[in-house]
Enzyme design. Structure first.
Site, PDB file in Angstrom:
ATOM      1  CG  ASP A  72       7.279  -5.225 -15.133  1.00 54.61           C
ATOM      2  OD1 ASP A  72       7.793  -5.605 -14.065  1.00 54.61           O
ATOM      3  OD2 ASP A  72       7.647  -4.202 -15.749  1.00 54.61           O
ATOM      4  CG  ASP A 129      15.306   0.319  -9.183  1.00 54.88           C
ATOM      5  OD1 ASP A 129      14.726  -0.679  -9.642  1.00 54.88           O
ATOM      6  OD2 ASP A 129      15.100   1.476  -9.599  1.00 54.88           O
ATOM      7  CD  GLU A 187       9.928   0.722 -12.564  1.00 54.67           C
ATOM      8  OE1 GLU A 187       8.870   0.935 -13.139  1.00 54.67           O
ATOM      9  OE2 GLU A 187      10.182   1.187 -11.429  1.00 54.67           O
ATOM     10  CG  ASP A 191       7.205   0.245  -6.897  1.00 54.73           C
ATOM     11  OD1 ASP A 191       7.768  -0.537  -7.685  1.00 54.73           O
ATOM     12  OD2 ASP A 191       6.989   1.433  -7.178  1.00 54.73           O
TER      13      ASP A 191
HETATM   14 ZN   LIG Z   1       8.055  -0.429  -9.449  1.00 54.13          ZN
END
Ligand SMILES: [Zn+2]
Length: 297
Positions: free
Chosen positions: A172, A78, A146, A112
């Protein structure tokens, strides 16, 4: 045959926008995203076990040759909503400008975090094509929210926990190849996040008797609230240089100009002072340093 960058661009064009109010989320985009990675990474989907968790998160299991604690590679599909006017290039066009080392990709989620997601899928797809199989299990965990609720990743963690799986390492997102994060360091710096600040949420309540505005109390509720906030602000947690941060600073020291280099090379002496100065020297309006990417990221 398409190149990794083409697959990346295709996924960037799917507007998988997270909303705090999930009833506003366009789940069709997430379905399209799932279908696209299935098509773009055929070996991953042929050889790994795939399951959908919490509606739209994905968990893959790449079976290892021997039993052992697995590795978990995480990313999220997302992205945060966009304000179109703030974009030089349309946020979901994945516009590529420049060539070679000057090439830049402009898209919401490029860093991101679809960049991480694509890097993981490319690496696994290529490894499968080369006949590589991991020693222990490798899980790929791709969350769907997230940026907002975070429930997808939590559900994946719970799924693994319920099966008695305790990863040896969870990798991560966090950090990127960035410019200008450490003052004076002019080379691109790959920031690997191994520690994170904590979070504290406080609810402050101030009570006051009602009355007439012509005769206000000496310190009205608003002023008392402001005073409380200010007092909190003046009592932050002590800053300290944790061992991973010291190691990072020692690593970048050779690339820093004097006198900073000397400061970074003598952390035993200069550490306490640096800890006190560093939050003030690097104010950031953004949530992550990845917002100031170098062109190599
Ligand atoms: Zn992120």
């Amino acid at each position: 045959m398409t190149a990794p960058v083409d697959r990346f661009r295709e996924l960037l064009r799917i507007p998988t926008i997270s909303h705090t109010d999930e009833s506003a989320t366009d789940w069709a985009s997430f379905d399209a995203f799932h279908a696209a990675i299935q098509r773009l990474y055929p070996l991953v989907h042929e050889r790994l076990e795939r399951e959908v968790v919490a509606g739209h998160s994905l968990l893959y299991r790449w079976r290892g040759r021997t039993p052992g604690d697995p590795l978990v590679l995480m990313a999220h599909m997302d992205v945060v909503p966009v304000v179109e006017e703030e974009w030089r290039h349309p946020p979901f066009d994945a516009t590529l400008t420049g060539e070679g080392r000057d090439a830049e990709l402009h898209a919401r989620g490029a860093i991101d975090d679809k960049g991480s997601l694509v890097a993981i899928l490319e690496a696994v797809e290529e490894s499968l094509a080369e006949g590589v199989s991991p020693q222990s299990d490798v899980y790929l965990a791709f969350g769907h929210n997230e940026e907002t609720a975070g429930g997808g990743a939590a559900a994946i963690a719970e799924t693994l926990r319920a099966r008695g799986i305790r990863p040896s390492l969870v990798l991560d997102e966090g950090g990127a190849v960035v410019d200008g994060v450490i003052p004076g360091v002019t080379v691109p710096t790959a920031m690997i996040g191994v520690a994170e600040r904590g979070v504290m949420t406080l609810l402050l309540t101030v009570r006051e008797q009602g009355g007439h505005a012509s005769t206000p109390p000496a310190t009205p509720a608003t002023a008392r609230l402001a005073r409380a906030i200010d007092r909190l602000h003046r009592h932050p947690f002590p800053t300290r240089l944790a061992p991973p941060v010291r190691a990072m600073l020692a690593t970048v020291a050779p690339y820093a100009p004097q006198p900073l280099r000397g400061v970074l090379e003598r952390l035993t002496l200069t550490g306490p002072l640096l800890a006190r100065c560093s939050p003030a020297s690097a104010p950031s309006s953004t949530r992550s340093s990845a917002r100031r990417p170098s062109r190599r990221s």
